[in-house]
Design a protein around this motif. Structure first.
Motif, short mmCIF file in Angstrom:
data_model
loop_
_atom_site.label_atom_id
_atom_site.label_comp_id
_atom_site.label_asym_id
_atom_site.label_seq_id
_atom_site.Cartn_x
_atom_site.Cartn_y
_atom_site.Cartn_z
N VAL A 1 1.00 -1.02 0.16
CA VAL A 1 0.04 -0.33 0.08
C VAL A 1 1.06 1.06 0.12
CG1 VAL A 1 -1.17 1.42 1.53
CG2 VAL A 1 -1.36 -1.33 1.17
N ARG A 2 0.49 2.15 -0.78
CA ARG A 2 1.84 3.17 -0.94
C ARG A 2 0.70 4.66 -0.36
NH1 ARG A 2 5.53 1.41 -4.49
NH2 ARG A 2 5.39 0.13 -6.05
N ASP A 3 1.17 5.21 -0.13
CA ASP A 3 1.15 6.90 -0.15
C ASP A 3 0.96 8.09 -1.24
OD1 ASP A 3 4.13 7.30 -0.20
OD2 ASP A 3 4.32 8.25 2.26
N HIS A 4 1.44 9.27 -1.34
CA HIS A 4 1.10 10.27 -1.68
C HIS A 4 1.97 10.34 -3.03
CE1 HIS A 4 2.17 12.27 0.82
NE2 HIS A 4 3.16 13.46 -0.58
N THR A 5 3.60 9.88 -2.28
CA THR A 5 4.53 10.29 -2.80
C THR A 5 5.23 9.02 -3.69
OG1 THR A 5 5.61 8.89 -0.74
CG2 THR A 5 5.48 11.48 -0.96
#
Length: 277
Positions: A212-216
Protein backbone atom coordinates in the motif's frame (compact mmCIF):
# COMPACT_ATOMS: atom_id res chain seq x y z
CA UNK A 1 16.11 -1.87 24.78
CA UNK A 2 16.22 -0.55 21.23
CA UNK A 3 19.61 -0.07 19.65
CA UNK A 4 20.64 3.40 18.51
CA UNK A 5 21.19 4.23 14.88
CA UNK A 6 24.47 5.79 13.80
CA UNK A 7 22.70 9.15 13.44
CA UNK A 8 21.77 9.26 17.13
CA UNK A 9 23.88 10.96 19.78
CA UNK A 10 23.64 9.33 23.23
CA UNK A 11 23.53 12.79 24.81
CA UNK A 12 20.29 13.52 22.93
CA UNK A 13 18.46 10.51 24.41
CA UNK A 14 16.40 10.55 27.61
CA UNK A 15 17.32 7.32 29.38
CA UNK A 16 14.50 7.53 31.91
CA UNK A 17 11.94 7.67 29.08
CA UNK A 18 13.54 4.64 27.42
CA UNK A 19 13.40 2.75 30.70
CA UNK A 20 9.77 3.72 31.23
CA UNK A 21 8.77 2.22 27.90
CA UNK A 22 10.83 -0.89 28.68
CA UNK A 23 8.77 -1.43 31.82
CA UNK A 24 5.47 -0.83 30.00
CA UNK A 25 6.42 -3.29 27.26
CA UNK A 26 7.35 -5.93 29.85
CA UNK A 27 3.65 -6.43 30.55
CA UNK A 28 2.46 -9.17 28.19
CA UNK A 29 0.49 -12.41 28.04
CA UNK A 30 3.13 -14.18 30.12
CA UNK A 31 3.30 -11.35 32.66
CA UNK A 32 -0.18 -9.76 32.88
CA UNK A 33 0.20 -9.03 36.62
CA UNK A 34 3.93 -9.05 37.38
CA UNK A 35 5.66 -8.22 40.60
CA UNK A 36 8.31 -5.52 40.82
CA UNK A 37 10.98 -8.23 40.94
CA UNK A 38 9.62 -9.90 37.79
CA UNK A 39 9.67 -6.58 35.93
CA UNK A 40 13.21 -5.88 37.09
CA UNK A 41 14.32 -9.27 35.74
CA UNK A 42 12.48 -8.79 32.45
CA UNK A 43 13.96 -5.33 31.83
CA UNK A 44 17.42 -5.83 33.37
CA UNK A 45 16.81 -2.75 35.50
CA UNK A 46 17.39 -2.40 39.22
CA UNK A 47 14.46 -2.81 41.57
CA UNK A 48 14.72 0.78 42.87
CA UNK A 49 14.63 2.07 39.27
CA UNK A 50 11.61 -0.10 38.38
CA UNK A 51 9.84 1.02 41.57
CA UNK A 52 10.25 4.70 40.67
CA UNK A 53 9.05 4.05 37.13
CA UNK A 54 5.99 2.13 38.33
CA UNK A 55 5.07 4.85 40.81
CA UNK A 56 5.38 7.46 38.07
CA UNK A 57 3.27 5.40 35.65
CA UNK A 58 0.70 4.88 38.40
CA UNK A 59 0.60 8.63 39.02
CA UNK A 60 -0.04 9.14 35.30
CA UNK A 61 -2.77 6.49 35.31
CA UNK A 62 -1.11 3.86 33.10
CA UNK A 63 -0.55 1.13 35.73
CA UNK A 64 -2.15 0.10 39.00
CA UNK A 65 -0.52 -1.69 41.92
CA UNK A 66 -2.39 -4.09 44.19
CA UNK A 67 -0.96 -6.53 46.72
CA UNK A 68 2.57 -6.40 45.35
CA UNK A 69 1.49 -6.99 41.76
CA UNK A 70 0.98 -4.53 38.96
CA UNK A 71 -1.32 -4.36 35.96
CA UNK A 72 -1.86 -2.05 33.02
CA UNK A 73 -4.91 0.21 33.05
CA UNK A 74 -7.21 0.93 30.07
CA UNK A 75 -5.47 4.29 29.66
CA UNK A 76 -2.64 2.47 27.88
CA UNK A 77 -5.06 1.88 24.99
CA UNK A 78 -5.16 5.62 24.35
CA UNK A 79 -1.58 5.45 23.05
CA UNK A 80 -2.68 3.19 20.21
CA UNK A 81 -5.75 5.36 19.68
CA UNK A 82 -3.52 8.36 19.13
CA UNK A 83 -1.61 6.37 16.48
CA UNK A 84 -4.82 5.52 14.65
CA UNK A 85 -6.07 9.09 14.88
CA UNK A 86 -2.83 10.44 13.41
CA UNK A 87 -2.72 7.91 10.56
CA UNK A 88 -5.65 8.51 8.22
CA UNK A 89 -4.73 5.44 6.21
CA UNK A 90 -6.24 3.17 8.85
CA UNK A 91 -9.65 4.82 8.59
CA UNK A 92 -9.37 4.84 4.79
CA UNK A 93 -8.41 1.16 4.68
CA UNK A 94 -11.16 -0.20 6.96
CA UNK A 95 -14.01 -0.39 4.41
CA UNK A 96 -11.62 -1.95 1.88
CA UNK A 97 -10.62 -4.59 4.45
CA UNK A 98 -14.28 -5.36 5.06
CA UNK A 99 -14.98 -5.81 1.35
CA UNK A 100 -11.92 -8.00 0.87
CA UNK A 101 -12.97 -10.19 3.81
CA UNK A 102 -16.48 -10.48 2.38
CA UNK A 103 -15.18 -11.50 -1.05
CA UNK A 104 -12.68 -14.08 0.21
CA UNK A 105 -14.46 -15.27 3.34
CA UNK A 106 -11.08 -14.95 5.08
CA UNK A 107 -9.39 -12.50 7.43
CA UNK A 108 -7.96 -9.29 5.98
CA UNK A 109 -5.15 -7.37 7.66
CA UNK A 110 -3.08 -4.22 7.28
CA UNK A 111 0.41 -4.04 8.75
CA UNK A 112 3.42 -1.73 8.90
CA UNK A 113 7.13 -2.52 9.15
CA UNK A 114 8.90 -1.93 12.46
CA UNK A 115 12.49 -3.08 12.40
CA UNK A 116 12.60 -6.83 11.83
CA UNK A 117 8.89 -7.25 12.56
CA UNK A 118 5.56 -6.23 11.10
CA UNK A 119 2.85 -4.79 13.33
CA UNK A 120 -0.86 -5.27 12.68
CA UNK A 121 -2.46 -1.81 12.47
CA UNK A 122 -5.91 -2.81 11.16
CA UNK A 123 -7.70 -6.13 10.83
CA UNK A 124 -11.03 -7.72 9.95
CA UNK A 125 -11.03 -11.25 11.43
CA UNK A 126 -13.27 -13.90 9.91
CA UNK A 127 -11.88 -17.16 11.20
CA UNK A 128 -9.10 -17.86 13.64
CA UNK A 129 -6.42 -19.50 11.53
CA UNK A 130 -3.31 -18.79 13.60
CA UNK A 131 -2.39 -20.30 16.93
CA UNK A 132 -1.47 -16.85 18.23
CA UNK A 133 -4.27 -14.44 19.05
CA UNK A 134 -3.91 -11.80 16.33
CA UNK A 135 -5.17 -8.31 17.17
CA UNK A 136 -4.15 -4.71 16.57
CA UNK A 137 -0.58 -4.30 17.78
CA UNK A 138 0.37 -7.97 17.33
CA UNK A 139 3.91 -8.31 16.03
CA UNK A 140 5.14 -11.10 13.76
CA UNK A 141 8.53 -11.66 12.09
CA UNK A 142 8.82 -9.84 8.77
CA UNK A 143 10.94 -12.48 7.04
CA UNK A 144 8.40 -15.30 7.47
CA UNK A 145 5.23 -13.43 6.49
CA UNK A 146 3.71 -12.26 3.22
CA UNK A 147 3.13 -8.80 4.70
CA UNK A 148 6.76 -8.50 5.74
CA UNK A 149 8.00 -9.48 2.31
CA UNK A 150 5.55 -7.12 0.58
CA UNK A 151 7.02 -4.33 2.69
CA UNK A 152 10.66 -5.35 2.39
CA UNK A 153 10.55 -5.84 -1.39
CA UNK A 154 10.28 -2.07 -1.79
CA UNK A 155 12.22 -1.09 1.34
CA UNK A 156 15.65 0.51 1.53
CA UNK A 157 18.64 -1.81 1.54
CA UNK A 158 19.34 -0.90 5.16
CA UNK A 159 15.92 -2.13 6.25
CA UNK A 160 16.44 -5.47 4.52
CA UNK A 161 19.87 -5.72 6.14
CA UNK A 162 18.27 -5.08 9.55
CA UNK A 163 15.90 -8.01 9.09
CA UNK A 164 18.67 -10.34 7.95
CA UNK A 165 20.98 -9.22 10.75
CA UNK A 166 18.25 -9.98 13.29
CA UNK A 167 18.32 -13.58 12.06
CA UNK A 168 16.04 -15.43 9.67
CA UNK A 169 14.72 -17.71 12.38
CA UNK A 170 13.02 -20.94 11.32
CA UNK A 171 9.45 -21.09 12.63
CA UNK A 172 8.53 -24.18 10.62
CA UNK A 173 10.54 -26.63 8.50
CA UNK A 174 9.58 -24.53 5.47
CA UNK A 175 10.84 -21.15 6.70
CA UNK A 176 13.42 -19.59 4.37
CA UNK A 177 16.53 -18.93 6.47
CA UNK A 178 19.22 -18.42 3.81
CA UNK A 179 19.95 -14.69 3.25
CA UNK A 180 20.71 -15.10 -0.46
CA UNK A 181 17.51 -17.05 -1.06
CA UNK A 182 15.59 -14.48 0.95
CA UNK A 183 16.91 -11.62 -1.17
CA UNK A 184 16.02 -13.56 -4.31
CA UNK A 185 12.46 -13.99 -3.02
CA UNK A 186 12.18 -10.24 -2.42
CA UNK A 187 13.23 -9.58 -6.01
CA UNK A 188 10.50 -11.96 -7.18
CA UNK A 189 7.93 -10.22 -4.99
CA UNK A 190 8.90 -6.90 -6.52
CA UNK A 191 8.55 -8.31 -10.02
CA UNK A 192 5.18 -9.96 -9.27
CA UNK A 193 3.73 -7.06 -7.31
CA UNK A 194 2.59 -9.32 -4.49
CA UNK A 195 3.88 -11.92 -2.02
CA UNK A 196 2.62 -15.38 -1.17
CA UNK A 197 3.95 -17.23 1.86
CA UNK A 198 2.94 -20.79 2.66
CA UNK A 199 3.62 -22.52 5.97
CA UNK A 200 6.67 -20.46 6.93
CA UNK A 201 5.28 -18.80 10.05
CA UNK A 202 2.89 -21.59 11.02
CA UNK A 203 2.20 -24.95 9.46
CA UNK A 204 -1.04 -24.85 7.49
CA UNK A 205 -1.08 -21.05 7.15
CA UNK A 206 -0.93 -19.45 3.69
CA UNK A 207 -1.33 -15.78 2.89
CA UNK A 208 -1.05 -13.26 0.07
CA UNK A 209 -0.02 -9.63 0.53
CA UNK A 210 0.46 -6.53 -1.59
CA UNK A 211 1.99 -3.10 -0.87
CA UNK A 212 0.00 0.00 0.00
CA UNK A 213 1.46 3.36 -1.05
CA UNK A 214 1.10 6.96 0.07
CA UNK A 215 0.76 9.99 -2.20
CA UNK A 216 4.50 9.99 -2.93
CA UNK A 217 4.46 6.37 -4.08
CA UNK A 218 6.33 5.14 -1.00
CA UNK A 219 5.23 1.77 0.37
CA UNK A 220 3.91 2.47 3.86
CA UNK A 221 1.89 -0.66 4.65
CA UNK A 222 0.97 -4.11 3.39
CA UNK A 223 -2.47 -5.61 2.90
CA UNK A 224 -2.90 -9.36 3.40
CA UNK A 225 -5.51 -12.08 3.16
CA UNK A 226 -4.84 -15.28 5.10
CA UNK A 227 -6.29 -18.76 4.98
CA UNK A 228 -5.34 -22.34 5.76
CA UNK A 229 -4.17 -25.18 3.55
CA UNK A 230 -7.22 -27.14 4.70
CA UNK A 231 -9.58 -24.60 3.11
CA UNK A 232 -7.54 -23.57 0.08
CA UNK A 233 -4.24 -24.15 -1.72
CA UNK A 234 -1.25 -22.09 -2.75
CA UNK A 235 -2.35 -22.26 -6.40
CA UNK A 236 -5.85 -21.03 -5.52
CA UNK A 237 -4.43 -18.21 -3.42
CA UNK A 238 -2.17 -17.20 -6.31
CA UNK A 239 -4.86 -17.25 -9.02
CA UNK A 240 -7.95 -16.18 -7.06
CA UNK A 241 -6.92 -14.28 -3.93
CA UNK A 242 -3.71 -12.47 -4.91
CA UNK A 243 -5.38 -10.44 -7.70
CA UNK A 244 -8.09 -9.33 -5.24
CA UNK A 245 -5.45 -8.34 -2.69
CA UNK A 246 -3.49 -6.35 -5.29
CA UNK A 247 -6.60 -4.51 -6.51
CA UNK A 248 -7.69 -3.76 -2.95
CA UNK A 249 -4.21 -2.50 -2.03
CA UNK A 250 -4.27 -0.26 -5.10
CA UNK A 251 -7.72 1.06 -4.11
CA UNK A 252 -6.47 1.90 -0.61
CA UNK A 253 -3.40 3.58 -2.11
CA UNK A 254 -5.59 5.63 -4.47
CA UNK A 255 -7.84 6.76 -1.62
CA UNK A 256 -4.70 7.65 0.33
CA UNK A 257 -3.55 9.94 -2.48
CA UNK A 258 -1.42 7.70 -4.67
CA UNK A 259 -1.88 8.08 -8.41
CA UNK A 260 -0.52 5.65 -10.98
CA UNK A 261 1.93 7.05 -13.55
CA UNK A 262 -0.11 5.55 -16.37
CA UNK A 263 -3.14 3.37 -16.90
CA UNK A 264 -1.01 0.61 -18.39
CA UNK A 265 1.39 0.35 -15.48
CA UNK A 266 0.34 -1.19 -12.19
CA UNK A 267 1.03 0.90 -9.12
CA UNK A 268 2.62 -2.09 -7.43
CA UNK A 269 5.23 -2.69 -10.09
CA UNK A 270 7.96 -0.07 -9.90
CA UNK A 271 11.36 0.09 -11.53
CA UNK A 272 13.92 -1.08 -8.96
CA UNK A 273 16.31 1.46 -7.52
CA UNK A 274 19.88 1.31 -8.74
CA UNK A 275 21.79 -1.15 -6.63
CA UNK A 276 18.70 -2.76 -5.11
CA UNK A 277 19.95 -6.01 -3.56
Amino acid sequence: MAAMTTAENPRDLIQSLERGFAVLLAFDADRPNPTLAELATATNLSRPAVRRILLTLQHLGYVHGDGGRWRLTPRVLSIGQHYSASHGMIEIAQPHLLRLAEKTGESASLAALDGAEVVYIARVPVRRIMSINVSIGTRVPAHATSMGRALLAWADQSEVDTVIAAGLTAHTPGTVTDPDEFRKILRTVREDGFSIVSEELEEGLVSAAAPVRDHTGKVVAALASSTSIGRSSVDAVRTEVAPLVVRTAEAISADYGHRRASKKASSVIVKPHDGFF
